[in-house]
Enzyme design. Structure first.
Site, short mmCIF file in Angstrom:
data_model
loop_
_atom_site.label_atom_id
_atom_site.label_comp_id
_atom_site.label_asym_id
_atom_site.label_seq_id
_atom_site.Cartn_x
_atom_site.Cartn_y
_atom_site.Cartn_z
N ASN A 41 2.55 4.51 -10.86
CA ASN A 41 2.63 3.66 -11.63
C ASN A 41 3.22 2.54 -11.68
O ASN A 41 2.80 1.63 -12.55
CB ASN A 41 2.39 4.10 -12.82
CG ASN A 41 2.64 3.36 -14.06
OD1 ASN A 41 1.54 3.10 -14.23
ND2 ASN A 41 3.98 3.30 -14.93
N SER A 64 -4.43 1.09 -9.34
CA SER A 64 -4.43 0.40 -9.47
C SER A 64 -4.51 -0.65 -10.31
O SER A 64 -3.93 -0.68 -11.82
CB SER A 64 -5.63 0.60 -8.44
OG SER A 64 -6.43 -0.55 -7.61
N ASP A 98 14.79 3.02 -8.02
CA ASP A 98 14.09 1.39 -7.81
C ASP A 98 13.32 1.75 -6.96
O ASP A 98 13.80 2.59 -6.35
CB ASP A 98 15.02 0.48 -7.52
CG ASP A 98 14.27 -1.00 -7.11
OD1 ASP A 98 13.43 -1.00 -6.78
OD2 ASP A 98 14.97 -1.43 -6.99
N LYS A 119 -2.57 -3.94 -4.82
CA LYS A 119 -3.33 -3.22 -5.35
C LYS A 119 -4.83 -2.27 -4.91
O LYS A 119 -5.26 -0.85 -4.93
CB LYS A 119 -4.06 -4.05 -6.88
CG LYS A 119 -2.91 -4.02 -7.94
CD LYS A 119 -2.03 -2.75 -7.70
CE LYS A 119 -0.73 -2.82 -9.41
NZ LYS A 119 -0.46 -1.54 -9.29
#
Length: 253
Positions: free
Chosen positions: A91, A138, A64, A156
């Site tokens: 990612n 992003s 995690d 982002k």
């Protein structure tokens, strides 16, 4: 074009589904050793075993990325298993779009700090590499206001700022850093398939915004990510590559 990836070593977070899986597969196909993680350890290990059939070293583990200690341990283990690290691809996203405090915390811990901690853990190996590269995933939601304008879009956008700062700070060490901002990307088991089934009105509205009439495939995003990560993009520092099929209209200078 030879991307120059053969023999390099990459770590990909969230590498068992969608964009992350396509990135890991493409890197392996180019001869790059790949370490990947997922919250599901069995899926990560199975994916790594499948990628090893391409003739490259692989490593898969359950992690995690919001767990700082767990992420650091995974990064160290990946470097040890692969004999070093050249490429880091962050990612994972919490996909937090609610406006409640818990959504903001999840977005911060996973999207932003998951990237910061991954980079920090990998830096000792990147500093030794002759082809060091960082790519953070992003989103177009970091560039414009849409239905994900809460924590998801905010973090982002923060990733783009953070990564461009890295590019400037790490350039003297020849460590490149860039971001990729995908538009809506459709794959089985992904968020847009869930929206298509659970909220068809929102899905139709999102699809109608794209002049191409469709969403991206994970492979189309992965192609851009892998190019930016590769030595073929050796003088590309601090860019934000938008891959969205002309979905967004804002001008990037």
């Amino acid at each position: 074009m030879d991307l120059g990836l053969k023999g390099l070593r990459a770590v990909v977070t969230g590498g068992t589904k969608g964009i992350g899986l396509a990135i890991a597969e493409t890197l392996a196909s180019e001869g790059c050793a790949v370490a990947l993680c997922s919250r599901n350890a069995a899926e990560a290990e199975a994916t790594a075993a499948r990628l090893a059939e391409k003739g490259v070293a692989t490593y898969g583990a359950g992690v995690d990325v919001s767990d700082a200690a767990g992420l650091a341990a995974f990064t160290v283990a990946a470097a040890e298993k692969l004999g070093g690290l050249d490429i880091v691809i962050a990612n994972v996203s919490a996909l937090a779009i609610g406006n409640d405090e818990e959504s903001w915390k999840k977005g911060f811990d996973t999207d932003l700090m998951g990237t910061v901690r991954l980079v920090n853990a990998a830096l000792p190996w990147l500093e030794k590499s002759t082809a060091a590269s960082i790519v953070a995933i992003s989103s177009v939601s970091g560039r414009e206001i849409d239905f994900a304008a809460g924590p998801y879009g905010t973090f982002k956008a923060a990733l783009i700022h953070y990564t461009q700062g890295l590019a400037y700070q790490l350039a003297p060490k020849k460590i490149r850093a860039n971001t990729v901002s995908p538009g809506n990307t459709y794959f089985k088991g992904g968020v847009w398939e869930m929206i298509e089934n659970g909220n068809p009105t929102l899905y139709a509205e999102a699809l109608a915004l794209n002049p191409t009439g469709r969403m991206a495939t994970p492979q189309e995003i992965a192609n851009g990510v892998v190019f930016l990560a590769s030595p073929a993009a050796g003088f590309v520092y601090g860019t934000n590559l938008v891959i969205d099929g002309a979905l967004t209209r804002g001008v990037q200078f």
